[in-house]
Design a protein around this motif. Structure first.
Motif, PDB file in Angstrom:
ATOM      1  N   LEU A 146     -27.212  11.278  25.562  1.00  0.00           N
ATOM      2  CA  LEU A 146     -28.581  11.502  25.073  1.00  0.00           C
ATOM      3  C   LEU A 146     -28.788  10.849  23.718  1.00  0.00           C
ATOM      4  O   LEU A 146     -29.850  10.263  23.451  1.00  0.00           O
ATOM      5  CB  LEU A 146     -28.863  13.001  25.000  1.00  0.00           C
ATOM      6  CG  LEU A 146     -28.978  13.750  26.330  1.00  0.00           C
ATOM      7  CD1 LEU A 146     -29.098  15.250  26.096  1.00  0.00           C
ATOM      8  CD2 LEU A 146     -30.180  13.242  27.122  1.00  0.00           C
ATOM      9  N   GLN A 147     -27.783  10.955  22.836  1.00  0.00           N
ATOM     10  CA  GLN A 147     -27.896  10.320  21.524  1.00  0.00           C
ATOM     11  C   GLN A 147     -27.988   8.803  21.656  1.00  0.00           C
ATOM     12  O   GLN A 147     -28.792   8.158  20.978  1.00  0.00           O
ATOM     13  CB  GLN A 147     -26.698  10.707  20.659  1.00  0.00           C
ATOM     14  CG  GLN A 147     -26.708  12.152  20.198  1.00  0.00           C
ATOM     15  CD  GLN A 147     -25.477  12.499  19.373  1.00  0.00           C
ATOM     16  OE1 GLN A 147     -24.349  12.343  19.830  1.00  0.00           O
ATOM     17  NE2 GLN A 147     -25.698  12.957  18.156  1.00  0.00           N
ATOM     18  N   PHE A 155     -35.117  14.426  17.195  1.00  0.00           N
ATOM     19  CA  PHE A 155     -34.540  14.578  18.534  1.00  0.00           C
ATOM     20  C   PHE A 155     -33.048  14.858  18.438  1.00  0.00           C
ATOM     21  O   PHE A 155     -32.523  15.765  19.090  1.00  0.00           O
ATOM     22  CB  PHE A 155     -34.801  13.305  19.350  1.00  0.00           C
ATOM     23  CG  PHE A 155     -34.124  13.299  20.694  1.00  0.00           C
ATOM     24  CD1 PHE A 155     -34.649  14.016  21.757  1.00  0.00           C
ATOM     25  CD2 PHE A 155     -32.949  12.583  20.897  1.00  0.00           C
ATOM     26  CE1 PHE A 155     -34.031  14.017  23.000  1.00  0.00           C
ATOM     27  CE2 PHE A 155     -32.319  12.582  22.129  1.00  0.00           C
ATOM     28  CZ  PHE A 155     -32.864  13.295  23.181  1.00  0.00           C
ATOM     29  N   ASN A 156     -32.351  14.095  17.615  1.00  0.00           N
ATOM     30  CA  ASN A 156     -30.905  14.244  17.517  1.00  0.00           C
ATOM     31  C   ASN A 156     -30.495  15.520  16.796  1.00  0.00           C
ATOM     32  O   ASN A 156     -29.396  16.035  17.035  1.00  0.00           O
ATOM     33  CB  ASN A 156     -30.294  13.018  16.834  1.00  0.00           C
ATOM     34  CG  ASN A 156     -30.039  11.890  17.807  1.00  0.00           C
ATOM     35  OD1 ASN A 156     -29.033  11.857  18.488  1.00  0.00           O
ATOM     36  ND2 ASN A 156     -31.001  10.965  17.892  1.00  0.00           N
ATOM     37  N   ALA A 193     -27.860  17.590  18.764  1.00  0.00           N
ATOM     38  CA  ALA A 193     -26.598  17.914  18.090  1.00  0.00           C
ATOM     39  C   ALA A 193     -26.403  19.423  18.002  1.00  0.00           C
ATOM     40  O   ALA A 193     -25.280  19.923  18.185  1.00  0.00           O
ATOM     41  CB  ALA A 193     -26.575  17.294  16.694  1.00  0.00           C
ATOM     42  N   TYR A 194     -27.480  20.154  17.739  1.00  0.00           N
ATOM     43  CA  TYR A 194     -27.342  21.606  17.657  1.00  0.00           C
ATOM     44  C   TYR A 194     -26.886  22.195  18.984  1.00  0.00           C
ATOM     45  O   TYR A 194     -26.053  23.106  19.019  1.00  0.00           O
ATOM     46  CB  TYR A 194     -28.658  22.256  17.224  1.00  0.00           C
ATOM     47  CG  TYR A 194     -28.538  23.766  17.148  1.00  0.00           C
ATOM     48  CD1 TYR A 194     -27.866  24.353  16.092  1.00  0.00           C
ATOM     49  CD2 TYR A 194     -29.036  24.579  18.164  1.00  0.00           C
ATOM     50  CE1 TYR A 194     -27.706  25.731  16.026  1.00  0.00           C
ATOM     51  CE2 TYR A 194     -28.878  25.951  18.109  1.00  0.00           C
ATOM     52  CZ  TYR A 194     -28.218  26.525  17.035  1.00  0.00           C
ATOM     53  OH  TYR A 194     -28.049  27.889  16.985  1.00  0.00           O
ATOM     54  N   TRP A 195     -27.408  21.665  20.081  1.00  0.00           N
ATOM     55  CA  TRP A 195     -27.009  22.172  21.410  1.00  0.00           C
ATOM     56  C   TRP A 195     -25.535  21.912  21.683  1.00  0.00           C
ATOM     57  O   TRP A 195     -24.927  22.597  22.503  1.00  0.00           O
ATOM     58  CB  TRP A 195     -27.881  21.532  22.495  1.00  0.00           C
ATOM     59  CG  TRP A 195     -29.156  22.273  22.730  1.00  0.00           C
ATOM     60  CD1 TRP A 195     -30.164  22.474  21.834  1.00  0.00           C
ATOM     61  CD2 TRP A 195     -29.549  22.929  23.942  1.00  0.00           C
ATOM     62  NE1 TRP A 195     -31.168  23.210  22.411  1.00  0.00           N
ATOM     63  CE2 TRP A 195     -30.827  23.500  23.707  1.00  0.00           C
ATOM     64  CE3 TRP A 195     -28.976  23.076  25.193  1.00  0.00           C
ATOM     65  CZ2 TRP A 195     -31.512  24.218  24.675  1.00  0.00           C
ATOM     66  CZ3 TRP A 195     -29.652  23.784  26.175  1.00  0.00           C
ATOM     67  CH2 TRP A 195     -30.909  24.350  25.915  1.00  0.00           C
ATOM     68  N   LEU A 237     -23.409   9.084  15.269  1.00  0.00           N
ATOM     69  CA  LEU A 237     -24.804   8.961  15.674  1.00  0.00           C
ATOM     70  C   LEU A 237     -25.721   9.905  14.898  1.00  0.00           C
ATOM     71  O   LEU A 237     -26.935   9.705  14.872  1.00  0.00           O
ATOM     72  CB  LEU A 237     -24.929   9.226  17.177  1.00  0.00           C
ATOM     73  CG  LEU A 237     -24.333   8.134  18.076  1.00  0.00           C
ATOM     74  CD1 LEU A 237     -24.146   8.633  19.502  1.00  0.00           C
ATOM     75  CD2 LEU A 237     -25.211   6.885  18.063  1.00  0.00           C
ATOM     76  N   MET A 238     -25.133  10.925  14.254  1.00  0.00           N
ATOM     77  CA  MET A 238     -25.907  11.840  13.413  1.00  0.00           C
ATOM     78  C   MET A 238     -25.880  11.439  11.942  1.00  0.00           C
ATOM     79  O   MET A 238     -26.255  12.211  11.066  1.00  0.00           O
ATOM     80  CB  MET A 238     -25.385  13.268  13.570  1.00  0.00           C
ATOM     81  CG  MET A 238     -25.931  13.992  14.786  1.00  0.00           C
ATOM     82  SD  MET A 238     -27.716  14.228  14.716  1.00  0.00           S
ATOM     83  CE  MET A 238     -27.859  15.387  13.364  1.00  0.00           C
ATOM     84  N   GLU A 239     -25.424  10.205  11.666  1.00  0.00           N
ATOM     85  CA  GLU A 239     -25.481   9.611  10.320  1.00  0.00           C
ATOM     86  C   GLU A 239     -24.554  10.292   9.311  1.00  0.00           C
ATOM     87  O   GLU A 239     -24.878  10.383   8.131  1.00  0.00           O
ATOM     88  CB  GLU A 239     -26.918   9.608   9.785  1.00  0.00           C
ATOM     89  CG  GLU A 239     -27.924   8.897  10.678  1.00  0.00           C
ATOM     90  CD  GLU A 239     -29.342   9.051  10.177  1.00  0.00           C
ATOM     91  OE1 GLU A 239     -29.714   8.424   9.173  1.00  0.00           O
ATOM     92  OE2 GLU A 239     -30.093   9.846  10.799  1.00  0.00           O
ATOM     93  N   PHE A 240     -23.413  10.757   9.765  1.00  0.00           N
ATOM     94  CA  PHE A 240     -22.424  11.257   8.816  1.00  0.00           C
ATOM     95  C   PHE A 240     -21.878  10.083   8.016  1.00  0.00           C
ATOM     96  O   PHE A 240     -21.516   9.061   8.606  1.00  0.00           O
ATOM     97  CB  PHE A 240     -21.263  11.934   9.552  1.00  0.00           C
ATOM     98  CG  PHE A 240     -21.538  13.330  10.022  1.00  0.00           C
ATOM     99  CD1 PHE A 240     -22.741  13.671  10.616  1.00  0.00           C
ATOM    100  CD2 PHE A 240     -20.579  14.314   9.883  1.00  0.00           C
ATOM    101  CE1 PHE A 240     -22.990  14.957  11.069  1.00  0.00           C
ATOM    102  CE2 PHE A 240     -20.804  15.602  10.338  1.00  0.00           C
ATOM    103  CZ  PHE A 240     -22.015  15.930  10.932  1.00  0.00           C
ATOM    104  N   PRO A 241     -21.781  10.184   6.694  1.00  0.00           N
ATOM    105  CA  PRO A 241     -21.144   9.116   5.915  1.00  0.00           C
ATOM    106  C   PRO A 241     -19.673   8.990   6.291  1.00  0.00           C
ATOM    107  O   PRO A 241     -18.928   9.966   6.210  1.00  0.00           O
ATOM    108  CB  PRO A 241     -21.302   9.580   4.456  1.00  0.00           C
ATOM    109  CG  PRO A 241     -22.422  10.580   4.483  1.00  0.00           C
ATOM    110  CD  PRO A 241     -22.328  11.243   5.826  1.00  0.00           C
TER     111      PRO A 241
END
Length: 374
Positions: free
Chosen positions: A31-32, A50-51, A55-57, A140-144
């Motif tokens: 999905l991501q 959306f993400n 991500a929470y799910w 995909l969730m933009e973690f550094p």
């Protein structure tokens, strides 16, 4: 009659749960990935919203695993009025001590109760993004993703700090300044590092890395607060294998809010010294906790109960993924040949063993690796 404990330890339930977790992660990654065109064509706000939900799910499954499956009893202490007023209301930094393998998961339970889990980020080692499922989700969730090479990390933090300024939901950037979980071996290495440089070592922490923190505080000027999180383990030793075996733990979390305007930012040295002083306070708090079994009485228990969403979402995932898998497995047991049954049983055992090896490797591979410029 078989007891629940025997069923858990025999992996009759654990193996399907591991497979279900991996399937949830794969669905999340798909999905991501499918949402990436939104980013490419300039709809970054929509991509992020959306993400955050997707991500929470996925991540709330880990909260469920700690509280509902393993029976972790987690209490949050601090100033209840401050926690009630500010939780899920602002962009913030979050500094955590790193006592064990599951600090981040326990922290996620706290963040889920605060309603901020979907918008959570964390400084991660660059190699993490190559880990299937979890690492891909983080990327995909933009973690550094930091390489522990300052020339590369400075560019990464510059891009990340600027990009996250307009994040559409409340965002919490988590930082583990110690850089690695606490072990006696790493503690000795940390003390040796301090001795060579004439620094005072810590009793219960590794000497913190300050450079990335100082950069984040200076350049993420849109962040209004820093949340200082200190863990105290009252009963049990948190570990991934312990969660798999449903071994309960009791954990106390001390949560303190500090305004970022109160953190000195004139130069890197001032900010670094402030962080070191903060860890002196955390060291005293952990020392007090070890001696008395609780945090100082000035900190009271906050009313942040578990939310129902992790249980509801896990129930939905089980209905969509685990139950069809179970039906298919029963069908194979009844109508399949012994060859097929043997192959599937072998694959299940391989999945279980691979997961256990991964857990052990994760616990053992991290090195402190302090250097003057980190």
């Amino acid at each position: 009659m078989m007891s629940l404990g025997w069923i858990i330890k025999s992996r009759i339930i654990v193996i399907p749960l591991i497979i279900t977790f991996m399937l949830i992660g794969i669905v999340t990654n798909v999905l991501q990935a499918l949402s990436l065109p939104l980013w490419w064509f300039g709809y970054r706000r929509l991509y992020r919203k959306f993400n955050t939900v997707v991500a929470y799910w996925f991540w709330c499954v880990l909260s469920w695993a700690l509280e509902s499956w393993a029976g972790y009893n987690i209490h949050i202490y601090g100033d209840p009025d401050v926690i009630k007023k500010y939780h899920n209301s602002e962009h913030a930094l979050c500094v955590l001590n790193h006592r064990g393998d599951l600090d981040w998961m326990i922290g996620w339970v706290m963040l889920d109760r605060c309603g901020m889990l979907g918008g959570t980020k964390c400084f991660m080692k660059a190699s993490t993004k190559y880990l299937p499922v979890v690492g891909w989700s983080f990327w995909l969730m933009e973690f550094p993703m930091l390489a522990r090479n300052w020339e590369q990390d400075e560019r990464c933090l510059a891009v990340s700090s600027a990009s996250l300024k307009d994040y559409p939901v409340n965002m919490l950037m988590c930082i583990f300044p110690e850089g690695s979980r606490f072990t006696e071996e790493k503690h000795e290495a940390s003390k040796e590092f301090c001795k060579k440089r004439g620094l005072q070592p810590f009793k219960h922490h590794l000497y913190p890395r300050t450079k990335g923190f100082a950069y984040a505080v200076k350049n993420m000027d849109y962040v209004e607060a820093l949340y200082d999180v200190t863990f105290g383990f009252k009963k049990g030793e948190p570990s991934i294998l312990g969660v798999m075996n449903a071994e309960p733990c009791e954990v106390d979390i001390l949560l303190r809010r500090i305004k970022t305007v109160d953190i000195p930012k004139a130069n890197e040295m001032e900010t670094s010294n402030w962080l070191i002083d903060l860890f002196r306070e955390k060291d005293d708090l952990v020392d007090y906790y070890i001696k008395h079994g609780q945090f100082p009485s000035e900190y009271t228990k906050a009313n942040l109960p578990s939310r129902p969403w992790p249980k509801i979402i896990v129930s939905i995932w089980i209905t969509l993924l685990a139950l069809p898998m179970l039906v298919g497995f029963i069908y194979i047991l009844i109508f399949g040949s012994w060859t097929v049954i043997t192959v599937i049983g072998t694959l299940l055992l391989i999945v279980n063993q691979a997961f256990r090896i991964l857990c052990k490797a994760t616990a053992e591979r991290s090195k402190h690796g302090l250097s003057p410029n980190q």
